[in-house]
Design an enzyme around this catalytic site. Structure first.
Site, PDB file in Angstrom:
ATOM      1  N   GLU A   1       0.827  -1.224   0.000  1.00 22.00           N
ATOM      2  CA  GLU A   1       0.000   0.000   0.000  1.00 22.00           C
ATOM      3  C   GLU A   1       0.852   1.261   0.000  1.00 22.00           C
ATOM      4  O   GLU A   1       0.665   2.158   0.841  1.00 22.00           O
ATOM      5  CB  GLU A   1      -0.957  -0.011   1.199  1.00 22.00           C
TER       6      GLU A   1
ATOM      7  N   GLU B   1      -5.411  -8.596  -0.016  1.00 24.19           N
ATOM      8  CA  GLU B   1      -6.110  -8.251   1.238  1.00 24.19           C
ATOM      9  C   GLU B   1      -7.575  -8.032   0.899  1.00 24.19           C
ATOM     10  O   GLU B   1      -7.900  -7.119   0.129  1.00 24.19           O
ATOM     11  CB  GLU B   1      -5.547  -6.977   1.873  1.00 24.19           C
TER      12      GLU B   1
END
Ligand code: AHR
Length: 548
Positions: A209, A332
């Protein structure tokens, strides 16, 4: 008079035709068409299939976060621990699930992690202040311990690299430490730590991320893409067989959503194999207007996110005239909205604090079933995916001092792992729909759409002829009949038929009442080329069949 009638008829026929046309634009990609009939009709033709499922589609994730590692999988002072300090009760659960791949060590954690702190003699490993979750990290569990644990549970490791505070050098050395046999600085260090054989870790995430302002070392897409390409080039000198996953947008609500992906891939497309996607969902005022009907449609938002990421990958492929097609790593995904702020995300410098301990109810489990369906039908492109996470932290399994609890979301995940094997069949589904409306909701999830009441996928394993049908009934009030018309292959026996349902959508399991949300057997339909079964209202159902 005739004219009026004709006009009326014309308008009526337009309206009737308009229903399937309008719905078709949204649903046809999924193989759905709209009907007003109560019954859902499904054509299951085993000659029409989309892909072979990569078992990595049903992976999971363990982060050094809260009680995931410490007291989750590793607790040396517990009577339940083996000689390595691993919780044996958790090992049994994960072995029984058959989790194929586990992502580690983060998550946000990885962006501040020095992998060297977690290898070598345990008494020499430093305790550090971990900055992603403000917790104490003792490093008593590290890469080699994770690999040992993976071998024990039968899972493949998917390792993440620190692209936040870490250098390219650190990342490359990590691969050398894990994958080179001997005779170099880092491989010999591994051997000195008692691991003669290389770990041969094949799948690696190039950071986590990196577009997020919450991420240590957040970067621009261009900077990240250049660091990724540099790291990847060096890694490929060390090990040509690795599969490298670049960070895609960390969510559909990011301001640079898809622009980030495009710019990253413009820099590193040739050197990477996959692009990551992340998404967390919730039944909240802003996301769904607290409407369960809207909530249970959120797996269609996942379908759309996948389609959008695919489009960017294919755009870059075309612009580069490349023959390489990237795959997606949805590494995720889960429901996560209750334990998401305040004390639930701040470790306050404690060791193994209670963080992100989301309690999952029945409606969450139904939606997780929907996500499984979405991943299955997109598995031609999504080759890796990780339920985030596995133990204690936003997890299907929760530990206390004496045992392990299965949360509601454990069950749909376990069915996918147990039954969804082989080929994903290209179904044709005619389903009644209900409308959802976007007004007032967070823009990235909200769309006006017609949502099929029944969401269905099927797999067929050519090896043993076993089929699996996974069905979500989003109708909150009524049973829905499904008629399956089989072609080429005919079911001969129902091997299992179970459903997860209940009258209280908010019910959840606890250590005191672990059976509140558990599957129950459902009477399977008579096997044959046409099979009719009734799905209970608000349910997720699996049917496992032998076929000829
Ligand atoms: O899974 C919990 C966190 O969610 C991860 O650390 C991070 O990558 C994401 O934002």
């Amino acid at each position: 008079m005739t004219q009026t009638l004709d006009r009326r008829r014309f308008l009526l026929s337009l309206a009737q035709a308009g229903v399937p046309l309008a719905a078709g634009s949204v649903l046809s990609r999924l193989g759905y068409s709209q009907t007003r009939a109560q019954v859902t009709r499904v054509s299951v033709d085993s000659a029409r299939y989309r892909t072979d499922i990569d078992p990595r589609l049903f992976g999971s994730f363990l982060e050094h976060l809260g009680r995931a590692i410490y007291t989750g999988v590793y607790q040396p002072n517990s009577p339940l621990a083996d000689r390595n300090g691993f919780r044996t009760d958790v090992i049994s659960q994960i072995k029984a699930l058959g989790v194929p791949i586990v992502r580690y060590p983060g998550g946000n954690f990885v962006s501040g992690y020095n992998w060297l702190d977690g290898v070598g003699p345990k008494d020499k490993r430093p305790t550090v202040l971990e900055r992603a979750w403000n917790s104490l990290e003792t490093n008593q569990f590290g890469t080699n311990d994770f690999i040992d644990w993976c071998r024990l549970v039968g899972a493949e490791p998917l390792l993440g690299m620190n692209f936040g505070t870490g250098t390219v050098e650190m990342a490359v050395n990590y691969v050398e430490y894990c994958n080179v046999n001997r005779g170099t600085k880092w491989s010999d260090l591994r051997r000195s730590h008692g691991y003669e054989q290389p770990h041969n870790v094949r799948y690696w995430c190039l950071g986590n991320e990196m577009d997020g302002p919450w991420q240590m070392g957040q970067m621009t897409a261009r900077d990240y893409g250049r660091k990724a390409v540099d790291t990847a080039r060096q890694i490929r000198v060390i090990d040509r067989d690795v599969r490298l996953i670049a960070c895609g947008s960390s969510g559909t609500n990011m301001p640079q959503y898809l622009v980030w992906d495009r710019e990253v891939l413009e820099e590193c497309y040739d050197q990477v194999d996959g692009l990551s996607l992340h998404a967390y969902y919730g039944n909240t005022q802003t996301l769904t207007g607290n409407s369960t009907a809207r909530y249970l449609a959120m797996n269609l938002d996942m379908d759309r996110q996948i389609a959008e990421a695919e489009a960017v990958c294919d755009y870059i492929q075309a612009m580069r005239r490349s023959s390489k097609r990237l795959w997606l790593s949805f590494d995720e995904w889960n429901v996560w909205y209750r334990a998401r702020n305040g004390a639930a995300v701040n470790g306050n410098r404690a060791f193994a604090p209670k963080l992100l301990e989301e309690v999952y109810n029945l409606e969450d489990a139904l939606l997780v079933g929907g996500f499984i369906n979405t991943l299955v039908r997109n598995s031609d492109r999504v080759r890796v995916a990780c339920l985030a996470q596995l133990v204690n932290v936003i997890a299907p399994l929760v530990t206390n001092d004496t045992g392990v609890l299965r949360q509601s979301i454990f069950y749909p995940y376990s069915w996918a792992l147990k039954y969804a094997r082989g080929r994903v069949l290209d179904l044709r589904v005619e389903s009644d729909t209900y409308p959802i409306r976007a007004a007032g909701l967070q823009a990235d999830f909200a769309r006006n759409a017609d949502v099929p009441f029944v969401d269905i996928v099927a797999t067929l394993n050519p090896g043993n002829g076993e089929a699996c049908v996974l069905m979500l009934n989003r109708d909150l009030d009524a049973e829905r009949e499904v008629i399956l018309n089989w072609r080429e292959t005919t079911p001969t026996r129902a091997l299992a038929c179970e459903t997860l349902t209940g009258s209280d959508l908010k019910a959840f399991n606890t250590f005191e009442q672990p059976q509140r949300v558990v599957p129950r057997p459902l009477e399977p339909p008579k096997p044959g080329s046409q099979m009719a079964l009734k799905l209970p209202p608000r349910s997720y159902t699996v049917m496992h069949l032998a076929t000829s």
